[in-house]
Design a protein around this motif. Structure first.
Motif, PDB file in Angstrom:
ATOM      1  N   ALA A  49       0.838  -1.204   0.000  1.00 47.43           N
ATOM      2  CA  ALA A  49       0.000   0.000   0.000  1.00 47.43           C
ATOM      3  C   ALA A  49       0.875   1.257   0.000  1.00 47.43           C
ATOM      4  O   ALA A  49       0.621   2.212  -0.750  1.00 47.43           O
ATOM      5  N   ASP A  50       1.925   1.250   0.800  1.00 48.32           N
ATOM      6  CA  ASP A  50       2.847   2.397   0.835  1.00 48.32           C
ATOM      7  C   ASP A  50       3.504   2.602  -0.527  1.00 48.32           C
ATOM      8  O   ASP A  50       3.697   3.722  -0.984  1.00 48.32           O
ATOM      9  N   GLN A  51       3.844   1.498  -1.157  1.00 51.03           N
ATOM     10  CA  GLN A  51       4.535   1.540  -2.443  1.00 51.03           C
ATOM     11  C   GLN A  51       3.626   2.112  -3.536  1.00 51.03           C
ATOM     12  O   GLN A  51       4.084   2.827  -4.425  1.00 51.03           O
ATOM     13  N   GLY A  52       2.337   1.747  -3.486  1.00 49.53           N
ATOM     14  CA  GLY A  52       1.359   2.332  -4.407  1.00 49.53           C
ATOM     15  C   GLY A  52       1.425   1.855  -5.847  1.00 49.53           C
ATOM     16  O   GLY A  52       0.941   2.533  -6.751  1.00 49.53           O
ATOM     17  N   LEU A  53       1.996   0.700  -6.095  1.00 49.28           N
ATOM     18  CA  LEU A  53       2.085   0.200  -7.478  1.00 49.28           C
ATOM     19  C   LEU A  53       1.084  -0.907  -7.772  1.00 49.28           C
ATOM     20  O   LEU A  53       0.515  -0.971  -8.862  1.00 49.28           O
ATOM     21  N   ALA A  54       0.879  -1.793  -6.830  1.00 41.31           N
ATOM     22  CA  ALA A  54      -0.029  -2.916  -7.066  1.00 41.31           C
ATOM     23  C   ALA A  54      -1.490  -2.452  -6.986  1.00 41.31           C
ATOM     24  O   ALA A  54      -1.845  -1.644  -6.131  1.00 41.31           O
ATOM     25  N   GLU A  55      -2.301  -2.962  -7.900  1.00 41.72           N
ATOM     26  CA  GLU A  55      -3.720  -2.621  -7.909  1.00 41.72           C
ATOM     27  C   GLU A  55      -4.520  -3.626  -7.072  1.00 41.72           C
ATOM     28  O   GLU A  55      -5.551  -3.295  -6.507  1.00 41.72           O
ATOM     29  N   ILE A  56      -4.027  -4.855  -7.054  1.00 40.88           N
ATOM     30  CA  ILE A  56      -4.725  -5.944  -6.353  1.00 40.88           C
ATOM     31  C   ILE A  56      -3.723  -6.762  -5.540  1.00 40.88           C
ATOM     32  O   ILE A  56      -2.673  -7.144  -6.063  1.00 40.88           O
ATOM     33  N   VAL A  57      -4.057  -7.015  -4.289  1.00 41.04           N
ATOM     34  CA  VAL A  57      -3.266  -7.959  -3.473  1.00 41.04           C
ATOM     35  C   VAL A  57      -4.127  -9.198  -3.284  1.00 41.04           C
ATOM     36  O   VAL A  57      -5.261  -9.095  -2.806  1.00 41.04           O
ATOM     37  N   ILE A  58      -3.574 -10.332  -3.616  1.00 45.36           N
ATOM     38  CA  ILE A  58      -4.335 -11.581  -3.513  1.00 45.36           C
ATOM     39  C   ILE A  58      -3.902 -12.311  -2.250  1.00 45.36           C
ATOM     40  O   ILE A  58      -2.720 -12.628  -2.082  1.00 45.36           O
ATOM     41  N   VAL A  59      -4.846 -12.541  -1.361  1.00 41.47           N
ATOM     42  CA  VAL A  59      -4.542 -13.179  -0.086  1.00 41.47           C
ATOM     43  C   VAL A  59      -5.319 -14.489   0.006  1.00 41.47           C
ATOM     44  O   VAL A  59      -6.521 -14.518  -0.260  1.00 41.47           O
ATOM     45  N   GLY A  60      -4.621 -15.534   0.357  1.00 47.00           N
ATOM     46  CA  GLY A  60      -5.274 -16.831   0.450  1.00 47.00           C
ATOM     47  C   GLY A  60      -5.468 -17.245   1.894  1.00 47.00           C
ATOM     48  O   GLY A  60      -6.276 -16.656   2.620  1.00 47.00           O
ATOM     49  N   SER A  61      -4.658 -18.217   2.324  1.00 47.34           N
ATOM     50  CA  SER A  61      -4.861 -18.824   3.638  1.00 47.34           C
ATOM     51  C   SER A  61      -4.794 -17.803   4.770  1.00 47.34           C
ATOM     52  O   SER A  61      -5.488 -17.961   5.770  1.00 47.34           O
ATOM     53  N   LYS A  62      -3.987 -16.768   4.622  1.00 45.98           N
ATOM     54  CA  LYS A  62      -3.846 -15.795   5.720  1.00 45.98           C
ATOM     55  C   LYS A  62      -5.107 -14.967   5.923  1.00 45.98           C
ATOM     56  O   LYS A  62      -5.207 -14.211   6.891  1.00 45.98           O
ATOM     57  N   LEU A  63      -6.061 -15.117   5.037  1.00 42.97           N
ATOM     58  CA  LEU A  63      -7.353 -14.458   5.243  1.00 42.97           C
ATOM     59  C   LEU A  63      -8.462 -15.503   5.428  1.00 42.97           C
ATOM     60  O   LEU A  63      -9.174 -15.490   6.421  1.00 42.97           O
ATOM     61  N   VAL A  64      -8.547 -16.440   4.489  1.00 41.94           N
ATOM     62  CA  VAL A  64      -9.715 -17.337   4.514  1.00 41.94           C
ATOM     63  C   VAL A  64      -9.567 -18.537   5.448  1.00 41.94           C
ATOM     64  O   VAL A  64     -10.561 -19.164   5.794  1.00 41.94           O
ATOM     65  N   LYS A  65      -8.327 -18.880   5.815  1.00 41.90           N
ATOM     66  CA  LYS A  65      -8.158 -20.065   6.673  1.00 41.90           C
ATOM     67  C   LYS A  65      -7.900 -19.694   8.131  1.00 41.90           C
ATOM     68  O   LYS A  65      -7.459 -20.533   8.918  1.00 41.90           O
ATOM     69  N   THR A  66      -8.129 -18.465   8.494  1.00 43.15           N
ATOM     70  CA  THR A  66      -7.963 -18.057   9.894  1.00 43.15           C
ATOM     71  C   THR A  66      -9.240 -18.424  10.668  1.00 43.15           C
ATOM     72  O   THR A  66     -10.279 -18.686  10.052  1.00 43.15           O
ATOM     73  N   PRO A  67      -9.167 -18.410  12.009  1.00 45.81           N
ATOM     74  CA  PRO A  67     -10.374 -18.752  12.788  1.00 45.81           C
ATOM     75  C   PRO A  67     -11.543 -17.795  12.498  1.00 45.81           C
ATOM     76  O   PRO A  67     -12.698 -18.194  12.570  1.00 45.81           O
TER      77      PRO A  67
END
Lengths: 207, 207
Positions: free
Chosen positions: A175-193
């Motif tokens: 986010a600070d860098q400001g270049l990526a439009e999309i960050v794709i998050v897998g287990s660290k979002l959907v597999k948490t409690p």
């Protein structure tokens, strides 16, 4: 910057329940390759139709028959579909043509694409280029560094997504860098409690 | 030499009816990529279960997550599954490991694989190497010539399949040549007015 939550290797019912829960809290819901391959794109439309906020991405990983697969995917409700950068250039062009005709988006997955092939397919500024490490290859990733290197080499490609090992800390850096439009998050979002709480934390991290 | 009939871009019911009709007359029934991607592998099992003679191939075109996709595919009845040669070598190795553990076969699809990549993945003598031209690339093909060139370069790889533009004449040439183990025939068998009659003609051509 958009947060894309990747749901994968679950049953159709689980994908439906999780999509509904995450819909208000993420920008894009991805149904990972296991879902179209286990159940088919036709079955995914019910999940897309219940969304009221997030965009829907089916990770089709098209590598041939771009016309057919992209037509089927958009008809079945996807806003964004994926094509492999390792495909022939003709396949990628067909996918982008269908995307344009349907007023939808296409993501080019750069997994296993070497520099030579990337140079050959680097002339689609309308596409989202997904920097992505194969789940089987097991390499370390440095998301912001990967994005910076890509942007330096291809400054004319404005739509960058980054996948693989993205956590809260690297989301902040991106986010600070400001270049990526999309960050794709897998287990660290959907597999948490508590995936909803995790989604909120990722949204906060990108502010 | 085996005749593999490729069924693609039809409904599940049409695939089921055609598979049943062709079962006694071909050696392998292929359910092309549109079928797993439209309906999912779970839905294909009913088609496989009605076969009494032919082997069943699902053209999964796996490019990542080899473990997962091959486990799902064999569990859903396939005798042979496909992995893209353009995958990481780690993905191909995982597919071959699952195939071995399940006492099944794996086919490596060489579409969009250049010489350098092919040399890197040319050490799996147990795999079927599928020489195949992308349907989107629209190139001319000379099946027997393509097989001869591959065999000369990789004589230690005994299992060769050839796809793309195979007709009765090239089937005869391939049978005379004696190098290809599998000939994959699509529209020239399954899209004719009488697919069973066409299958019989292909079987005669290979004698």
């Amino acid at each position: 910057m958009k947060i894309q939550a990747a749901i994968d290797r679950v049953t159709l019912d689980e994908a439906q329940a999780l999509s509904k829960k995450l819909d208000p809290y993420v920008d894009i819901i991805e149904l990972g390759t296991s879902l179209p391959k286990d159940y088919g794109v036709f079955a995914l439309q019910d999940i897309q139709e219940q969304l009221t906020h997030a965009e829907m991405l089916y990770d089709l990983k098209t590598i041939d028959e771009g016309d057919y697969e992209f037509t089927q995917g958009y008809r079945s409700g996807a806003d964004i579909l994926t094509v492999m950068g390792a495909s022939s250039k003709a396949t990628i062009e067909k996918c982008l043509k269908v995307a344009k005709d349907c007023h939808k988006q296409a993501m080019i997955d750069l997994m296993e694409v070497d520099d030579e092939k990337l140079a050959e397919i680097a002339d689609f500024p309308e596409a989202i280029y997904c920097l992505h490490h194969s789940q089987d290859a097991g390499r370390d990733t440095n998301p912001a560094g990967t994005v910076a290197a890509f942007h330096e080499k291809y400054p004319h490609l404005p739509h960058i997504a980054i996948a693989g090992g993205v956590d809260l800390e690297s989301t902040r850096a991106l986010a600070d860098q400001g270049l990526a439009e999309i960050v794709i998050v897998g287990s660290k979002l959907v597999k948490t409690p508590d995936p909803v709480q995790s989604a909120i934390e990722f949204q906060e991290a990108k502010q």
